[in-house]
Write an enzyme that holds these catalytic residues in place. Structure first.
Site, PDB file in Angstrom:
ATOM      1  N   HIS A  11      54.869   3.932  13.335  1.00 56.26           N
ATOM      2  CA  HIS A  11      56.055   4.764  13.579  1.00 56.26           C
ATOM      3  C   HIS A  11      57.176   3.924  14.159  1.00 56.26           C
ATOM      4  O   HIS A  11      57.382   3.941  15.363  1.00 56.26           O
ATOM      5  CB  HIS A  11      55.716   5.885  14.546  1.00 56.26           C
ATOM      6  CG  HIS A  11      56.712   7.007  14.541  1.00 56.26           C
ATOM      7  ND1 HIS A  11      57.771   7.076  15.421  1.00 56.26           N
ATOM      8  CD2 HIS A  11      56.808   8.105  13.771  1.00 56.26           C
ATOM      9  CE1 HIS A  11      58.462   8.176  15.210  1.00 56.26           C
ATOM     10  NE2 HIS A  11      57.892   8.824  14.214  1.00 56.26           N
ATOM     11  N   ILE A  14      59.767   3.170  16.968  1.00 54.64           N
ATOM     12  CA  ILE A  14      60.404   4.283  17.674  1.00 54.64           C
ATOM     13  C   ILE A  14      59.289   5.159  18.248  1.00 54.64           C
ATOM     14  O   ILE A  14      58.350   5.526  17.537  1.00 54.64           O
ATOM     15  CB  ILE A  14      61.280   5.125  16.723  1.00 54.64           C
ATOM     16  CG1 ILE A  14      62.402   4.266  16.130  1.00 54.64           C
ATOM     17  CG2 ILE A  14      61.858   6.339  17.449  1.00 54.64           C
ATOM     18  CD1 ILE A  14      63.151   4.930  15.001  1.00 54.64           C
ATOM     19  N   GLY A  35      58.729  11.609  18.901  1.00 54.38           N
ATOM     20  CA  GLY A  35      59.241  12.673  19.757  1.00 54.38           C
ATOM     21  C   GLY A  35      58.145  13.495  20.398  1.00 54.38           C
ATOM     22  O   GLY A  35      58.247  13.884  21.564  1.00 54.38           O
ATOM     23  N   VAL A  36      57.080  13.756  19.665  1.00 52.20           N
ATOM     24  CA  VAL A  36      55.996  14.568  20.228  1.00 52.20           C
ATOM     25  C   VAL A  36      55.334  13.876  21.416  1.00 52.20           C
ATOM     26  O   VAL A  36      54.873  14.541  22.339  1.00 52.20           O
ATOM     27  CB  VAL A  36      54.946  14.955  19.164  1.00 52.20           C
ATOM     28  CG1 VAL A  36      55.544  15.879  18.126  1.00 52.20           C
ATOM     29  CG2 VAL A  36      54.325  13.747  18.521  1.00 52.20           C
ATOM     30  N   GLU A  38      54.955  15.219  25.196  1.00 56.67           N
ATOM     31  CA  GLU A  38      53.649  15.144  25.855  1.00 56.67           C
ATOM     32  C   GLU A  38      53.760  14.413  27.196  1.00 56.67           C
ATOM     33  O   GLU A  38      53.139  14.813  28.180  1.00 56.67           O
ATOM     34  CB  GLU A  38      52.628  14.447  24.952  1.00 56.67           C
ATOM     35  CG  GLU A  38      51.274  14.200  25.596  1.00 56.67           C
ATOM     36  CD  GLU A  38      50.472  15.446  25.935  1.00 56.67           C
ATOM     37  OE1 GLU A  38      49.597  15.355  26.821  1.00 56.67           O
ATOM     38  OE2 GLU A  38      50.699  16.512  25.317  1.00 56.67           O
TER      39      GLU A  38
END
Length: 154
Positions: A54, A60, A63-64, A68
């Site tokens: 990723h 990067i 986002g998840v 978290e």
């Protein structure tokens, strides 16, 4: 009493949260104000496994995982603020609302996650939080989320 604690290093975090590598996403928690607010710190490094895919060549932080990390910061805050160190504390996401991503988070960044409890009290099972993650003072992500607190009993 743990409500007097104002911070948590990695050793204390591991006494509160069940998460371990590669899914322990908070390095320390500072500015803990009981169970009402806290600021978590995540030092983002290239050797984290999600950067392999990723995105290769342009790493990067997903986002998840930022959301978290905010939730884990809230979990540590509850663990300290509600005297739940060395318990079998589990906290489950129930929902995520108003989640927005504003900036990329990349290796070398220091992610600061400020969380505050907007609903819930000691002894309760359901809590709501508001979180904002920043890098160098610039908003990277924000979300409102709720969680259920569960202490495992033998």
């Amino acid at each position: 009493m743990t409500t007097e604690l104002k911070s948590a290093d990695i050793h204390l975090i591991q006494r509160i949260l069940p998460h371990r590598y590669p899914f322990l996403l908070v390095d320390k928690v500072v500015e803990i104000d009981g169970y009402s607010s806290a600021c978590g710190i995540k030092n983002v490094t290239m050797n984290e496994p999600h950067f392999q895919g990723h995105f290769p060549g342009t790493p990067i932080m997903p986002g998840v995982t930022i959301v978290e990390a905010m939730a884990q910061t809230a979990g540590v805050m509850l663990g300290v603020g509600m005297d739940m160190i060395d318990t079998e504390l589990l906290i489950y996401f129930m929902n995520i609302d108003k989640c927005k991503f504003r900036r990329k988070v990349i290796p070398g960044d220091v992610l600061k996650m400020r969380v505050e409890t907007t609903r819930g009290k000691p002894g309760g099972k359901i809590f709501k939080f508001k979180g904002v993650a920043t890098v160098d003072g610039e908003t990277a992500a924000e979300a409102e989320f709720s969680a259920m607190v569960d202490v495992q009993k033998d």
